[in-house]
Design a protein around this motif. Structure first.
Motif, PDB file in Angstrom:
ATOM      1  N   VAL A   1      50.354  51.182  40.317  1.00 15.99           N
ATOM      2  CA  VAL A   1      48.886  50.470  40.451  1.00 15.99           C
ATOM      3  C   VAL A   1      48.996  49.854  41.725  1.00 15.99           C
ATOM      4  O   VAL A   1      48.150  49.869  42.477  1.00 15.99           O
ATOM      5  CB  VAL A   1      48.728  49.500  39.242  1.00 15.99           C
ATOM      6  CG1 VAL A   1      47.368  48.647  39.771  1.00 15.99           C
ATOM      7  CG2 VAL A   1      48.602  50.110  38.066  1.00 15.99           C
ATOM      8  N   TYR A   2      50.020  49.187  42.288  1.00 21.97           N
ATOM      9  CA  TYR A   2      50.294  48.743  43.475  1.00 21.97           C
ATOM     10  C   TYR A   2      51.487  49.001  44.406  1.00 21.97           C
ATOM     11  O   TYR A   2      52.497  49.468  44.055  1.00 21.97           O
ATOM     12  CB  TYR A   2      50.735  46.793  42.977  1.00 21.97           C
ATOM     13  CG  TYR A   2      49.915  46.247  42.016  1.00 21.97           C
ATOM     14  CD1 TYR A   2      48.333  46.035  42.315  1.00 21.97           C
ATOM     15  CD2 TYR A   2      50.298  46.146  40.703  1.00 21.97           C
ATOM     16  CE1 TYR A   2      47.733  45.484  41.487  1.00 21.97           C
ATOM     17  CE2 TYR A   2      49.592  45.473  39.755  1.00 21.97           C
ATOM     18  CZ  TYR A   2      48.058  45.362  40.342  1.00 21.97           C
ATOM     19  OH  TYR A   2      47.409  44.555  39.327  1.00 21.97           O
TER      20      TYR A   2
ATOM     21  N   GLU B   1      54.828  47.238  44.158  1.00 19.50           N
ATOM     22  CA  GLU B   1      55.425  47.365  42.965  1.00 19.50           C
ATOM     23  C   GLU B   1      55.710  48.556  42.355  1.00 19.50           C
ATOM     24  O   GLU B   1      54.687  49.085  41.590  1.00 19.50           O
ATOM     25  CB  GLU B   1      54.522  46.325  41.894  1.00 19.50           C
ATOM     26  CG  GLU B   1      54.543  45.015  42.193  1.00 19.50           C
ATOM     27  CD  GLU B   1      53.911  43.914  40.987  1.00 19.50           C
ATOM     28  OE1 GLU B   1      53.742  44.549  39.952  1.00 19.50           O
ATOM     29  OE2 GLU B   1      53.484  42.859  41.305  1.00 19.50           O
ATOM     30  N   VAL B   2      56.723  49.051  42.841  1.00 17.14           N
ATOM     31  CA  VAL B   2      57.043  50.431  42.496  1.00 17.14           C
ATOM     32  C   VAL B   2      57.452  50.617  40.773  1.00 17.14           C
ATOM     33  O   VAL B   2      57.145  51.714  40.442  1.00 17.14           O
ATOM     34  CB  VAL B   2      58.039  51.141  43.214  1.00 17.14           C
ATOM     35  CG1 VAL B   2      59.548  50.512  42.944  1.00 17.14           C
ATOM     36  CG2 VAL B   2      58.293  52.677  43.140  1.00 17.14           C
ATOM     37  N   TRP B   3      57.598  49.461  40.286  1.00 18.01           N
ATOM     38  CA  TRP B   3      58.115  49.335  38.877  1.00 18.01           C
ATOM     39  C   TRP B   3      56.987  49.130  38.053  1.00 18.01           C
ATOM     40  O   TRP B   3      57.097  49.475  36.574  1.00 18.01           O
ATOM     41  CB  TRP B   3      59.239  48.143  38.690  1.00 18.01           C
ATOM     42  CG  TRP B   3      58.216  46.949  39.296  1.00 18.01           C
ATOM     43  CD1 TRP B   3      57.485  46.177  38.514  1.00 18.01           C
ATOM     44  CD2 TRP B   3      58.568  46.406  40.476  1.00 18.01           C
ATOM     45  NE1 TRP B   3      57.245  45.128  39.377  1.00 18.01           N
ATOM     46  CE2 TRP B   3      57.753  45.123  40.532  1.00 18.01           C
ATOM     47  CE3 TRP B   3      59.148  46.701  41.619  1.00 18.01           C
ATOM     48  CZ2 TRP B   3      57.733  44.334  41.613  1.00 18.01           C
ATOM     49  CZ3 TRP B   3      59.375  45.887  42.815  1.00 18.01           C
ATOM     50  CH2 TRP B   3      58.443  44.782  42.677  1.00 18.01           C
ATOM     51  N   HIS B   4      55.755  48.920  38.345  1.00 22.76           N
ATOM     52  CA  HIS B   4      54.627  48.743  37.637  1.00 22.76           C
ATOM     53  C   HIS B   4      53.750  49.822  37.393  1.00 22.76           C
ATOM     54  O   HIS B   4      53.008  50.481  38.363  1.00 22.76           O
ATOM     55  CB  HIS B   4      53.864  47.477  38.348  1.00 22.76           C
ATOM     56  CG  HIS B   4      52.456  47.150  37.405  1.00 22.76           C
ATOM     57  ND1 HIS B   4      52.493  45.892  36.297  1.00 22.76           N
ATOM     58  CD2 HIS B   4      51.443  47.378  37.221  1.00 22.76           C
ATOM     59  CE1 HIS B   4      51.175  45.798  36.068  1.00 22.76           C
ATOM     60  NE2 HIS B   4      50.683  46.746  36.451  1.00 22.76           N
ATOM     61  N   TYR B   5      53.791  50.213  36.035  1.00 20.77           N
ATOM     62  CA  TYR B   5      52.698  51.395  35.649  1.00 20.77           C
ATOM     63  C   TYR B   5      51.686  51.018  34.494  1.00 20.77           C
ATOM     64  O   TYR B   5      51.867  50.203  33.714  1.00 20.77           O
ATOM     65  CB  TYR B   5      53.833  52.742  35.261  1.00 20.77           C
ATOM     66  CG  TYR B   5      54.586  53.113  36.383  1.00 20.77           C
ATOM     67  CD1 TYR B   5      53.820  53.943  36.875  1.00 20.77           C
ATOM     68  CD2 TYR B   5      55.511  52.440  36.848  1.00 20.77           C
ATOM     69  CE1 TYR B   5      54.589  54.820  38.384  1.00 20.77           C
ATOM     70  CE2 TYR B   5      56.233  53.017  37.978  1.00 20.77           C
ATOM     71  CZ  TYR B   5      55.831  54.056  38.449  1.00 20.77           C
ATOM     72  OH  TYR B   5      56.198  54.445  39.884  1.00 20.77           O
ATOM     73  N   GLU B   6      50.634  51.874  34.465  1.00 21.46           N
ATOM     74  CA  GLU B   6      49.708  51.686  33.678  1.00 21.46           C
ATOM     75  C   GLU B   6      48.986  53.218  33.180  1.00 21.46           C
ATOM     76  O   GLU B   6      49.179  53.935  34.215  1.00 21.46           O
ATOM     77  CB  GLU B   6      48.423  50.785  34.255  1.00 21.46           C
ATOM     78  CG  GLU B   6      48.661  49.349  34.372  1.00 21.46           C
ATOM     79  CD  GLU B   6      47.714  48.525  35.044  1.00 21.46           C
ATOM     80  OE1 GLU B   6      46.549  48.822  34.913  1.00 21.46           O
ATOM     81  OE2 GLU B   6      47.990  47.449  35.693  1.00 21.46           O
TER      82      GLU B   6
ATOM     83  N   THR C   1      46.875  47.520  47.270  1.00 17.27           N
ATOM     84  CA  THR C   1      48.065  46.763  48.316  1.00 17.27           C
ATOM     85  C   THR C   1      48.923  46.043  47.458  1.00 17.27           C
ATOM     86  O   THR C   1      50.148  46.188  47.497  1.00 17.27           O
ATOM     87  CB  THR C   1      47.544  46.073  49.482  1.00 17.27           C
ATOM     88  OG1 THR C   1      46.403  46.971  50.123  1.00 17.27           O
ATOM     89  CG2 THR C   1      48.577  45.598  50.176  1.00 17.27           C
ATOM     90  N   ASP C   2      48.357  45.050  46.591  1.00 15.32           N
ATOM     91  CA  ASP C   2      49.084  44.407  45.739  1.00 15.32           C
ATOM     92  C   ASP C   2      48.165  43.933  44.644  1.00 15.32           C
ATOM     93  O   ASP C   2      47.064  44.025  44.555  1.00 15.32           O
ATOM     94  CB  ASP C   2      49.679  43.163  46.616  1.00 15.32           C
ATOM     95  CG  ASP C   2      48.603  42.479  47.583  1.00 15.32           C
ATOM     96  OD1 ASP C   2      47.675  42.049  46.843  1.00 15.32           O
ATOM     97  OD2 ASP C   2      49.008  41.980  48.538  1.00 15.32           O
TER      98      ASP C   2
END
Length: 180
Positions: free
Chosen positions: A153-154, A157-162, A176-177
């Protein structure tokens, strides 16, 4: 330059930017958080496995999201990459605690919200977001996630997924963030 080469160059540039962000942030290790506990989604003692249904951070994830991440994990395992959940579902109290700590760390609510959402807006609080580690797993998911409907998503934040598209679909443009 062929489309394939442009895509390769784009992927390499993306990974360089993400690597710089990860190096800037350093490793994130969650620490005990006072009145916030395991039942709030706190992952004390390190990341947990995707099949650890005793952990509320996993057990309270949206079933469709969890299924998609588990499917992706199986394919990544075939390439020697293991997914770990660094954070999944979170209680409102835990999300607020993370935001409060980010305000302290970054010096202002506006800067903190680039990294941590409010409990009212966090997709973690409703079980619709997952943070994946280690870094090689997050990179693998950045490259292959859309096959499963999973999208980063961001940019920061390469670790954050939806779950933001149908399997095999196109992920929306990254923000961007978290403040974007």
């Amino acid at each position: 330059m062929t489309t394939k080469n442009r895509n390769l160059v784009g992927t390499i540039l993306f990974l360089i930017v993400v690597s710089a962000v990860v190096l800037h942030l350093g490793s994130v290790v969650e620490k005990p958080m006072g009145d916030v506990s395991h039942d709030d989604g706190l992952v004390g003692g390190g990341p947990v496995g995707l099949w650890d249904n005793q952990q509320p951070t996993v057990a309270k994830l949206d079933p469709a999201l969890l299924t998609a991440v588990r499917e992706a994990s199986k394919d990544a395992e075939a390439e020697g990459i293991t997914f770990r959940v660094t954070s999944g579902w979170r209680s409102r109290a835990y999300q607020q605690k993370l935001l409060d700590e980010a305000v302290e760390k970054y010096g202002s609510p506006a800067e903190a919200r680039r990294w941590v959402s409010t409990p009212e807006k966090s997709r973690h609080v409703v079980g619709k977001a997952i943070d994946i580690g280690p870094t090689d797993a997050a990179y693998w998911l950045a490259q292959h996630g859309s096959r499963y409907g999973l999208c980063q998503v961001y940019v920061n934040e390469v670790w954050h997924y939806e779950l933001l598209t149908v399997p095999g679909g196109t992920c929306p443009r990254m923000l961007t963030d978290g403040a974007s």
